[in-house]
Scaffold this motif. Structure first.
Motif, PDB file in Angstrom:
ATOM      1  N   GLU A 145       0.835  -1.210   0.000  1.00 28.86           N
ATOM      2  CA  GLU A 145       0.000   0.000   0.000  1.00 28.86           C
ATOM      3  C   GLU A 145       0.865   1.252   0.000  1.00 28.86           C
ATOM      4  N   LEU A 170       0.769   4.131  -2.758  1.00 32.72           N
ATOM      5  CA  LEU A 170       0.496   5.539  -2.431  1.00 32.72           C
ATOM      6  C   LEU A 170       1.642   6.428  -2.905  1.00 32.72           C
ATOM      7  N   HIS A 212       5.190   6.929   3.846  1.00 28.76           N
ATOM      8  CA  HIS A 212       5.050   8.340   3.451  1.00 28.76           C
ATOM      9  C   HIS A 212       4.313   9.079   4.572  1.00 28.76           C
ATOM     10  N   PRO A 213       4.786  10.275   4.936  1.00 31.97           N
ATOM     11  CA  PRO A 213       4.149  10.961   6.071  1.00 31.97           C
ATOM     12  C   PRO A 213       2.697  11.340   5.854  1.00 31.97           C
ATOM     13  N   VAL A 214       2.243  11.403   4.593  1.00 24.08           N
ATOM     14  CA  VAL A 214       0.834  11.770   4.379  1.00 24.08           C
ATOM     15  C   VAL A 214      -0.115  10.677   4.861  1.00 24.08           C
ATOM     16  N   TYR A 248      -0.435  10.094   7.675  1.00 22.23           N
ATOM     17  CA  TYR A 248      -1.022  10.685   8.896  1.00 22.23           C
ATOM     18  C   TYR A 248      -2.496  10.943   8.679  1.00 22.23           C
ATOM     19  N   TYR A 249      -2.800  11.489   7.476  1.00 23.81           N
ATOM     20  CA  TYR A 249      -4.189  11.850   7.192  1.00 23.81           C
ATOM     21  C   TYR A 249      -5.024  10.595   6.942  1.00 23.81           C
ATOM     22  N   VAL A 250      -4.496   9.711   6.129  1.00 28.89           N
ATOM     23  CA  VAL A 250      -5.244   8.505   5.751  1.00 28.89           C
ATOM     24  C   VAL A 250      -5.521   7.633   6.978  1.00 28.89           C
ATOM     25  N   GLN A 301      -8.026   9.179   9.442  1.00 24.84           N
ATOM     26  CA  GLN A 301      -9.405   9.238   8.932  1.00 24.84           C
ATOM     27  C   GLN A 301     -10.031   7.847   8.888  1.00 24.84           C
ATOM     28  N   VAL A 302      -9.267   6.885   8.421  1.00 26.52           N
ATOM     29  CA  VAL A 302      -9.829   5.545   8.228  1.00 26.52           C
ATOM     30  C   VAL A 302     -10.080   4.842   9.573  1.00 26.52           C
ATOM     31  N   VAL A 344     -16.422   9.643   7.836  1.00 27.25           N
ATOM     32  CA  VAL A 344     -16.627  11.058   7.525  1.00 27.25           C
ATOM     33  C   VAL A 344     -18.119  11.373   7.537  1.00 27.25           C
ATOM     34  N   SER A 362      -5.481  21.435   7.356  1.00 26.58           N
ATOM     35  CA  SER A 362      -5.023  20.234   8.050  1.00 26.58           C
ATOM     36  C   SER A 362      -3.648  20.520   8.631  1.00 26.58           C
ATOM     37  N   VAL A 364      -0.482  18.862  11.279  1.00 24.83           N
ATOM     38  CA  VAL A 364       0.009  17.636  11.907  1.00 24.83           C
ATOM     39  C   VAL A 364       1.304  17.943  12.643  1.00 24.83           C
ATOM     40  N   PHE A 371      -7.675   4.117  -0.477  1.00 28.12           N
ATOM     41  CA  PHE A 371      -6.882   4.403   0.729  1.00 28.12           C
ATOM     42  C   PHE A 371      -7.755   5.048   1.813  1.00 28.12           C
ATOM     43  N   LEU A 372      -8.565   6.035   1.374  1.00 29.06           N
ATOM     44  CA  LEU A 372      -9.349   6.820   2.333  1.00 29.06           C
ATOM     45  C   LEU A 372     -10.688   6.160   2.669  1.00 29.06           C
ATOM     46  N   MET A 427       4.546  17.752   0.880  1.00 30.81           N
ATOM     47  CA  MET A 427       5.471  16.949   1.690  1.00 30.81           C
ATOM     48  C   MET A 427       6.626  16.433   0.837  1.00 30.81           C
ATOM     49  N   MET A 449       3.462  20.446  10.286  1.00 32.31           N
ATOM     50  CA  MET A 449       3.056  20.996   8.992  1.00 32.31           C
ATOM     51  C   MET A 449       1.601  21.425   9.089  1.00 32.31           C
TER      52      MET A 449
END
Lengths: 152, 131
Positions: A30, A34, A49-51, A53-55, A58-59, A65, A85, A87, B28-29, B63, B78
């Protein structure tokens, strides 16, 4: 009379728990997928990947949501919009490491804007913890704008 | 490496925002919002004539720029604001500059700009330089 007095107050949702029960793990596959989707190669040191954080938050938070919107008495079909957003990391997200999410709604504030009319500004905070306990490796604050067409 | 206030961060460019990537991110989301997947829904909602990139993908672009600029550091904090939509096919460029250097921490400001439309995301970050 102020603008705020022209419409009913936003639902009182501050403090609503968003603690999750789901365990979230980023697999190597995964993470590679991504990374490719955003134009970079995955790191070779086991960090995701640091993003994520969002996924991940949220999941694996305690509501979808749509569920968060429902708590705010807002129909997700009316189009919530991301406002911002933020972090703060205290450690990296690691591939293969199981995590869980804690969090809560911080505020829901009703405002009137020239562009969007009446809207509710939702702020919620989520934390990503190792699933077996310990301090959070990151904390994120997300702000969503919920346009209140029915009050416009 | 050494860093100084005012240093420009090398841009990170996506020549054409990928609609296939949006499909991946819907998975993913766990969020199959059709404005990211079906242009007819976007049109019906009056939001444009191309599918809309998921917001966190735009964060990832910024990023990527920071990670490439600071190979000896990690993103400690960030914050980014979403100012406008990014659409499938857009050319997106993340760019920024250093605003402060304090010991092993570097502060940056950055934006994500779309060719022909201007800034769609903007924010700040703190990079912790590894010893």
């Amino acid at each position: 009379m102020s603008d705020e007095a022209e419409f009913p107050p936003a639902p009182q949702v501050a403090g609503t728990s968003l603690d999750g029960t789901r365990i979230f793990t980023v697999s190597a596959e995964e993470n590679a997928r991504l990374c490719r989707s955003v134009g970079v190669a995955p790191a070779a040191d086991g960090t995701a990947h640091p993003v994520w954080y969002y996924v991940a938050t949220q999941v694996a938070m305690g509501k979808t949501v749509a569920g968060v919107c429902e708590t705010c008495e807002f129909d997700v079909e009316d189009g919530p919009m991301m406002g911002s957003s933020g972090v703060r990391f205290s450690g990296p997200i690691m591939v293969g490491q199981p995590y869980k999410v804690g969090g809560e709604i911080l505020s829901l504030v009703r405002k009137k804007s020239r562009k969007l009319g009446v809207m509710d500004v939702l702020t919620y905070r989520l934390r990503l913890h190792p699933a077996d306990g310990g301090d959070a490796i990151l904390e994120t604050d997300n702000v969503w704008v919920l346009p209140r067409k029915e009050l416009a | 490496m050494s860093y100084a206030v005012g240093d420009v961060i090398a841009p990170f460019t996506i020549n054409a925002v990928s609609e296939d990537a949006m499909k991946d991110w819907a998975v993913f989301l766990a969020d199959p919002n059709p404005i990211h997947l079906d242009v007819e829904v976007v049109k019906a909602k009056g939001l444009g004539d191309r599918v809309i990139n998921q917001g966190p993908i735009n964060v990832a672009y910024m990023m990527n720029m920071l990670m490439a600029a600071f190979p000896d550091g990690t993103i400690e904090a960030m914050d980014s604001r979403f100012l406008d939509n990014v659409y499938g096919g857009d050319k997106a460029v993340a760019s920024g500059k250093i605003t402060a250097v304090d010991g092993n921490r570097v502060e940056c400001e950055f934006s994500l700009d779309i060719e022909g439309r201007g800034t769609v995301n903007a924010g700040t970050a703190t990079i912790r330089l590894n010893a």
